[in-house]
Design an enzyme around this catalytic site. Structure first.
Site, PDB file in Angstrom:
ATOM      1  CE1 TYR A 233      -3.751  -2.333   0.056  1.00 35.18           C
ATOM      2  CE2 TYR A 233      -2.826  -3.229   2.081  1.00 35.18           C
ATOM      3  CZ  TYR A 233      -3.723  -3.305   1.043  1.00 35.18           C
ATOM      4  OH  TYR A 233      -4.610  -4.348   0.972  1.00 35.18           O
TER       5      TYR A 233
ATOM      6  CG  ASN B 281      -9.868   2.051  -1.001  1.00 34.88           C
ATOM      7  OD1 ASN B 281     -10.333   0.920  -0.991  1.00 34.88           O
ATOM      8  ND2 ASN B 281      -8.570   2.303  -0.911  1.00 34.88           N
TER       9      ASN B 281
ATOM     10  CG  HIS C 160     -12.780  -7.802  -2.135  1.00 34.57           C
ATOM     11  ND1 HIS C 160     -12.561  -7.405  -3.433  1.00 34.57           N
ATOM     12  CD2 HIS C 160     -11.775  -7.238  -1.399  1.00 34.57           C
ATOM     13  CE1 HIS C 160     -11.453  -6.662  -3.481  1.00 34.57           C
ATOM     14  NE2 HIS C 160     -10.965  -6.539  -2.261  1.00 34.57           N
TER      15      HIS C 160
ATOM     16  CG  ASP D 153     -28.436  -3.586  -2.200  1.00 36.17           C
ATOM     17  OD1 ASP D 153     -28.270  -3.954  -3.383  1.00 36.17           O
ATOM     18  OD2 ASP D 153     -28.882  -4.341  -1.309  1.00 36.17           O
TER      19      ASP D 153
ATOM     20  CG  HIS E 235      -9.371  -0.906  -5.076  1.00 30.62           C
ATOM     21  ND1 HIS E 235      -9.936  -1.225  -3.864  1.00 30.62           N
ATOM     22  CD2 HIS E 235     -10.335  -1.099  -6.007  1.00 30.62           C
ATOM     23  CE1 HIS E 235     -11.189  -1.623  -4.060  1.00 30.62           C
ATOM     24  NE2 HIS E 235     -11.464  -1.552  -5.353  1.00 30.62           N
ATOM     25  CG  LEU E 236      -4.154   2.895  -1.684  1.00 31.63           C
ATOM     26  CD1 LEU E 236      -4.277   2.484  -0.238  1.00 31.63           C
ATOM     27  CD2 LEU E 236      -3.266   4.104  -1.830  1.00 31.63           C
ATOM     28  CB  SER E 237      -3.131  -3.010  -4.073  1.00 34.72           C
ATOM     29  OG  SER E 237      -4.426  -3.437  -3.668  1.00 34.72           O
TER      30      SER E 237
ATOM     31  NE  ARG F 251      -6.336  -9.040  -1.181  1.00 35.62           N
ATOM     32  CZ  ARG F 251      -6.581  -8.639   0.076  1.00 35.62           C
ATOM     33  NH1 ARG F 251      -7.485  -7.716   0.305  1.00 35.62           N
ATOM     34  NH2 ARG F 251      -5.927  -9.154   1.092  1.00 35.62           N
TER      35      ARG F 251
HETATM   36  C1  DQA Z   1      -7.677  -2.042  -1.141  1.00 35.43           C
HETATM   37  C2  DQA Z   1      -7.676  -3.444  -1.742  1.00 35.43           C
HETATM   38  C3  DQA Z   1      -8.568  -4.378  -0.934  1.00 35.43           C
HETATM   39  O1  DQA Z   1      -8.539  -5.688  -1.509  1.00 35.43           O
HETATM   40  C4  DQA Z   1      -8.080  -4.476   0.504  1.00 35.43           C
HETATM   41  O2  DQA Z   1      -8.977  -5.268   1.265  1.00 35.43           O
HETATM   42  C5  DQA Z   1      -7.892  -3.147   1.130  1.00 35.43           C
HETATM   43  C6  DQA Z   1      -7.300  -2.061   0.334  1.00 35.43           C
HETATM   44  C7  DQA Z   1      -6.683  -1.100  -1.841  1.00 35.43           C
HETATM   45  O3  DQA Z   1      -6.818   0.117  -1.700  1.00 35.43           O
HETATM   46  O4  DQA Z   1      -5.755  -1.573  -2.533  1.00 35.43           O
HETATM   47  O5  DQA Z   1      -8.110  -2.963   2.317  1.00 35.43           O
HETATM   48  O6  DQA Z   1      -8.971  -1.491  -1.292  1.00 35.43           O
END
Ligand code: DQA
Length: 146
Positions: free
Chosen positions: A26, A78, A84, A91, A104-106, A115
């Site tokens: 991250y 985020n 997931h 909803d 998402h960061l990743s 994921r």
């Molecule tokens: C995340 C990716 C998700 O899979 C993970 O559970 C996170 C961070 C991301 O920002 O990369 O908590 O949302």
């Protein structure tokens, strides 16, 4: 003159630990760092952001509803681990008329199979993932142009 657009930026569980949480995945920016950069970028574009984080699913649902109630221009979301799992967040996204941009960061698609499913994606206008803190900036730019 029209009111300044407000963009809600909503962050889910464990993102309060950014900076020390699995930095190899991250990065080392804290959530405050991200909020600061985003605030500068929004101001430069004549907008403002309302940046929040919660470890509780229902808070994210409440805030999505609030985005609609206050007339937010867009939401950057985020949802972290709830991405997931959460039908309730999907909803809420579908229940409001405010465009939601998933962040998402990743890149979850390059990680564990669990994921790869995103409930948020089923309601989001677009997904910005895999660019670290920059994912938020790219999403903000998209939201401001929407
Ligand atoms: C995340 C990716 C998700 O899979 C993970 O559970 C996170 C961070 C991301 O920002 O990369 O908590 O949302």
């Amino acid at each position: 003159m029209a009111d300044k657009p407000i963009i809600f930026v909503l962050n889910g569980p464990n993102l309060n630990l950014l900076g020390t949480r699995e930095p190899e995945i991250y990065g080392t920016d804290t959530l405050d760092d991200i909020a600061g950069h985003l605030d500068d970028r929004a101001r430069a574009a004549g907008a403002s952001i309302d940046f929040r984080q919660s470890n509780h699913e229902g808070h994210l649902v409440d805030w999505l509803q609030e985005a609609q109630a206050v007339g937010a221009r867009a939401v950057l979301l985020n949802a972290a681990g709830y991405t997931h799992t959460s039908v309730a967040i999907l909803d809420a996204i579908k229940a409001i008329n405010v465009p939601v941009f998933e962040v998402h960061l990743s890149d979850p698609h390059k990680r564990e199979a669990f994921r790869h499913l995103s409930y948020v994606s089923m309601g989001a206008k677009a997904v910005f993932a895999g660019h670290g803190a920059k994912s938020y900036e790219l999403a903000l730019d998209a939201a401001l142009q929407f």
